[in-house]
Scaffold this motif. Structure first.
Motif, mmCIF file in Angstrom:
data_model
loop_
_atom_site.group_PDB
_atom_site.id
_atom_site.type_symbol
_atom_site.label_atom_id
_atom_site.label_comp_id
_atom_site.label_asym_id
_atom_site.label_seq_id
_atom_site.Cartn_x
_atom_site.Cartn_y
_atom_site.Cartn_z
ATOM 1 N N UNK A 366 0.817 -1.208 0.000
ATOM 2 C CA UNK A 366 0.000 0.000 0.000
ATOM 3 C C UNK A 366 0.856 1.264 0.000
ATOM 4 N N UNK A 367 2.154 1.080 -0.241
ATOM 5 C CA UNK A 367 3.111 2.190 -0.277
ATOM 6 C C UNK A 367 3.204 2.911 1.056
ATOM 7 N N UNK A 368 3.113 2.131 2.120
ATOM 8 C CA UNK A 368 3.293 2.666 3.464
ATOM 9 C C UNK A 368 4.626 2.189 4.030
ATOM 10 N N UNK A 369 5.206 2.996 4.898
ATOM 11 C CA UNK A 369 6.410 2.596 5.622
ATOM 12 C C UNK A 369 5.984 1.703 6.761
ATOM 13 N N UNK A 370 6.340 0.428 6.664
ATOM 14 C CA UNK A 370 5.890 -0.578 7.614
ATOM 15 C C UNK A 370 7.103 -1.210 8.281
ATOM 16 N N UNK A 371 7.131 -1.213 9.603
ATOM 17 C CA UNK A 371 8.284 -1.732 10.346
ATOM 18 C C UNK A 371 8.511 -3.207 10.040
ATOM 19 N N UNK A 372 9.804 -3.606 10.024
ATOM 20 C CA UNK A 372 10.164 -5.004 9.839
ATOM 21 C C UNK A 372 10.736 -5.539 11.144
ATOM 22 N N UNK A 373 10.826 -6.847 11.250
ATOM 23 C CA UNK A 373 11.396 -7.442 12.449
ATOM 24 C C UNK A 373 12.890 -7.173 12.499
ATOM 25 N N UNK A 374 13.483 -7.401 13.661
ATOM 26 C CA UNK A 374 14.909 -7.129 13.837
ATOM 27 C C UNK A 374 15.780 -8.048 12.990
ATOM 28 N N UNK A 375 15.253 -9.164 12.529
ATOM 29 C CA UNK A 375 16.016 -10.040 11.638
ATOM 30 C C UNK A 375 15.840 -9.651 10.182
ATOM 31 N N UNK A 376 15.080 -8.599 9.920
ATOM 32 C CA UNK A 376 14.799 -8.188 8.546
ATOM 33 C C UNK A 376 15.347 -6.839 8.158
ATOM 34 N N UNK A 377 16.274 -6.261 8.972
ATOM 35 C CA UNK A 377 16.887 -4.987 8.603
ATOM 36 C C UNK A 377 17.664 -5.140 7.293
ATOM 37 N N UNK A 378 17.620 -4.121 6.447
ATOM 38 C CA UNK A 378 18.354 -4.127 5.183
ATOM 39 C C UNK A 378 19.341 -2.959 5.138
ATOM 40 N N UNK A 379 20.154 -2.939 4.073
ATOM 41 C CA UNK A 379 21.079 -1.815 3.887
ATOM 42 C C UNK A 379 20.305 -0.666 3.254
ATOM 43 N N UNK A 380 20.272 0.456 3.935
ATOM 44 C CA UNK A 380 19.374 1.535 3.564
ATOM 45 C C UNK A 380 19.930 2.590 2.631
ATOM 46 N N UNK A 381 21.179 2.495 2.242
ATOM 47 C CA UNK A 381 21.761 3.527 1.382
ATOM 48 C C UNK A 381 21.337 3.382 -0.075
ATOM 49 N N UNK A 382 20.634 2.293 -0.361
ATOM 50 C CA UNK A 382 20.166 2.056 -1.724
ATOM 51 C C UNK A 382 18.663 1.792 -1.675
ATOM 52 N N UNK A 383 17.890 2.616 -2.415
ATOM 53 C CA UNK A 383 16.432 2.558 -2.326
ATOM 54 C C UNK A 383 15.821 2.827 -3.697
ATOM 55 N N UNK A 384 15.018 1.912 -4.135
ATOM 56 C CA UNK A 384 14.363 2.098 -5.429
ATOM 57 C C UNK A 384 13.568 3.397 -5.464
ATOM 58 N N UNK A 385 12.963 3.766 -4.360
ATOM 59 C CA UNK A 385 12.138 4.972 -4.304
ATOM 60 C C UNK A 385 12.951 6.249 -4.440
ATOM 61 N N UNK A 386 14.266 6.165 -4.361
ATOM 62 C CA UNK A 386 15.103 7.343 -4.601
ATOM 63 C C UNK A 386 15.444 7.504 -6.081
ATOM 64 N N UNK A 387 15.056 6.560 -6.911
ATOM 65 C CA UNK A 387 15.271 6.679 -8.353
ATOM 66 C C UNK A 387 13.985 7.185 -9.005
ATOM 67 N N UNK A 388 14.058 7.479 -10.290
ATOM 68 C CA UNK A 388 12.846 7.876 -11.019
ATOM 69 C C UNK A 388 12.351 6.753 -11.919
ATOM 70 N N UNK A 389 12.796 5.518 -11.623
ATOM 71 C CA UNK A 389 12.418 4.365 -12.432
ATOM 72 C C UNK A 389 11.421 3.524 -11.651
ATOM 73 N N UNK A 390 10.278 3.227 -12.256
ATOM 74 C CA UNK A 390 9.256 2.415 -11.615
ATOM 75 C C UNK A 390 8.952 1.209 -12.493
ATOM 76 N N UNK A 391 8.056 0.359 -12.011
ATOM 77 C CA UNK A 391 7.641 -0.789 -12.813
ATOM 78 C C UNK A 391 8.480 -2.024 -12.546
ATOM 79 N N UNK A 392 8.785 -2.761 -13.621
ATOM 80 C CA UNK A 392 9.422 -4.077 -13.478
ATOM 81 C C UNK A 392 10.926 -4.054 -13.710
#
Length: 608
Positions: A366-392
């Motif tokens: 739903x395009x909401x920021x939803x918390x993940x469990x402590x075993x699901x943290x990712x590297x945050x310096x790279x984010x698709x939403x910071x690009x202008x490319x969408x889709x597949x």
């Protein structure tokens, strides 16, 4: 004749690629199949296209577009590859259990050597060119830049090979000039010594950033000097030695720390060229095509473009913050996971780097920021939403940062401390600069130790916090001979985290929150603060036990925090943290079977 034709064919391919972007240019050039190497390097445009062909080997799936940037640097005390162990895929690499049949070790190795071959050709023929000695002043200046670029790029390719495989064949001339292409291994120190000489020359040939006719994605004087400092520290650091199968540092190591110190000092003296960007997060947004890098913090980045596996990257698609396929951004992220204890290494109040480096929420369907469990943290310096490319699309044109000014400051501080037996005032100030930016300019950066060991420990910690997710940490720990120590410490911390003991005694078992509309335009810290947590704000909920009573109603979503960690994630054959690491052995990769079969003079060393 076959060797000469091989060179002609190679440059024909490079030139065809270079000129195909413009129909008019293609009509104006010679038939590429008949261009000699002399003709190539007596033309500025042809020489430029040959050098572009070297750059081309930095990017794509088999280089810094994915495998070398995202797979090879895992795992240390920060991030690991997601998924279950298999010796023949990326998890085998990340868990230090890669078999010599692991295909992920093949194509990157070959591509790095392809880059070396292309560089060797340019390094041979550019100084022999008539333009190099007898052209106009503008032509001579440009040919010298191209020569410096080739030397610098060759050093980068070799450095990547050496830090992953140790001693390897050293070839510094084109294959066409070789009597025997089946070379045995050369001691890594000999190769590094040559690279240090090459980079000294390159730094004389290349201009500073603002004087360069090219974009930031091409090397400059700062790049050559910074890479020379990095290689000098690798040369002076610990390495797994073929003769003894032991991690050792040579007695002359201080000579190389002095080189690193001097090169960093010269870069630091040119703040008009390179400086810290005051906004930490903007460095990484810039790599996604947002804004600019006005301070020149990034001394060199690998450019990605074209939407394909050869010239683009899968950064922010393979790695980075998770974006649900049904979100407005499309699928992205998830291939690299963080240790939950990494979250607690950052200052809980002031350090802005934590919320940039660690993605503790995902973008849901739903395009909401939803918390993940402590075993699901990712590297945050790279984010698709910071690009202008969408889709597949899997290729998002995100560049890879190879060298930043913050690294220059911390390399200087480290080298100064080692050479002088304690940190000088300049070394302390260099470390303090990095901390002040992390603490959003605050002058209260904590106590910086004045003794050698204490200051070194501070550098070890600061580099963990500054460069998370940038493919640096594992190699730092190797050259310090601390990799095994930090892996063991991380396992102990994870167990304390699971049990709620020691410094993690107040860490909550669960976190309750209400997903918030995700806004990619606000800062990472602001986005987390917008999420509503049960039990208080972010300054409280991560650091105090779960409230006795769970919230009523359906709006709050519970995720496991301390409860997310179990023994399987710490010490199991499938998922254990760096489970198959063995000191004095697994600091390096095995050579891929096919590579050994192609060269009868190569041997599988280091206990493999």
């Amino acid at each position: 004749m076959k060797k000469i034709n091989h060179i002609k064919q190679f440059f024909g391919i490079v030139l065809a690629l270079f000129f195909s972007s413009s129909c008019e240019d293609v009509l104006d050039v010679e038939n590429n199949a008949t261009v000699s190497e002399q003709a190539v390097f007596n033309s500025l445009s042809y020489t430029n296209s040959a050098v572009v062909g070297i750059y081309n080997q930095l990017i794509g799936d088999n280089a810094y577009g994915n495998r070398i940037s995202c797979l090879y640097p895992q795992t240390a005390d920060d991030f690991k590859t997601s998924g279950d162990y298999n010796c023949n895929d990326r998890r085998g690499i990340g868990m230090y259990g890669a078999c010599s049949s692991n295909v992920e070790l093949n194509n990157p190795f070959k591509q790095l050597y392809t880059g070396i071959e292309r560089a060797n050709i340019c390094i041979k023929y550019i100084p022999l060119s008539n333009l190099y000695e007898n052209g106009t002043e503008e032509e001579k200046a440009m040919m010298r830049i191209h020569y410096g670029e080739a030397l610098t790029l060759r050093a980068q390719f070799y450095h990547e090979l050496l830090r992953n495989w140790g001693d390897l064949p050293a070839q510094f001339v084109p294959s066409a000039d070789m009597q025997d292409l089946f070379l045995p291994k050369t001691d890594r120190d000999e190769i590094y010594d040559q690279l240090l000489e090459d980079l000294e020359l390159a730094s004389e040939l290349l201009p500073w950033r603002t004087e360069s006719p090219f974009q930031n994605v091409r090397v400059t004087k700062g790049t050559a000097k910074g890479l020379r400092a990095r290689i000098a520290l690798a040369r002076g650091g610990y390495a797994l030695r073929r003769e003894t199968n032991m991690m050792e540092r040579k007695p002359d190591y201080l000579d190389f720390y002095r080189i690193a110190m001097q090169e960093c000092k010269e870069i630091m003296a040119r703040r008009d060229q390179h400086n810290l960007n005051p906004d930490y997060e903007s460095i990484f947004r810039y790599l996604h095509g947002q804004g600019s890098d006005p301070t020149g913090e990034i001394l060199f980045e690998v450019g990605a473009f074209g939407g394909n596996s050869k010239t683009d990257s899968k950064l922010a698609y393979y790695n980075g913050m998770v974006h649900n396929v049904n979100s407005r951004y499309g699928r992205g992220g998830g291939g690299i996971e963080a240790t939950p204890t990494y979250f607690y290494e950052f200052d809980s109040i002031a350090d802005v780097r934590r919320d940039v480096t660690l993605a503790i929420y995902e973008v849901d369907k739903e395009s909401k920021a939803s918390m993940v469990s402590a075993s699901g943290f990712k590297d945050g310096k790279f984010r698709r939403s910071w690009t202008n490319i969408t889709g597949t699309s899997q290729n998002l044109a995100v560049n890879w940062p190879l060298l930043r000014f913050a690294d220059v400051l911390l390399m200087y501080a480290e080298a100064d401390n080692e050479v002088n037996g304690a940190p000088s005032a300049d070394a302390v100030n260099a470390l303090k600069e990095v901390r002040q930016r992390a603490y959003a300019g605050s002058s209260d950066t904590g106590v910086i130790p004045a003794d050698k060991q204490g200051f070194f420990d501070a550098i070890v910690k600061e580099r963990l916090l500054e460069f998370g997710g940038e493919g640096i940490r594992k190699y730092d720990l190797i050259r310090w001979n601390l990799l095994g120590t930090k892996i063991a410490e991380t396992r102990d911390k994870l167990r304390q985290f699971m049990d709620g003991t020691g410094r993690y005694s107040n860490v909550p078992e669960f976190i309750y929150s209400i997903p918030e509309d995700y806004d990619a335009t606000v800062s990472s810290g602001e986005m987390i603060n917008r999420i509503e947590f049960y039990g208080g704000g972010t300054e409280r909920v991560f650091f105090f036990p779960t409230p006795a009573e769970a919230p009523e109603g359906e709006d709050y979503v519970r995720v496991s925090w301390r409860d997310a960690i179990n023994e399987d994630l710490i010490n199991s054959e499938r998922k254990g943290w760096a489970q198959y690491f063995e000191p004095d052995h697994k600091e390096l990769f095995p050579l891929y079977d096919e590579i050994l079969q192609q060269n009868y003079n190569l041997t599988q060393d280091y206990g493999y």
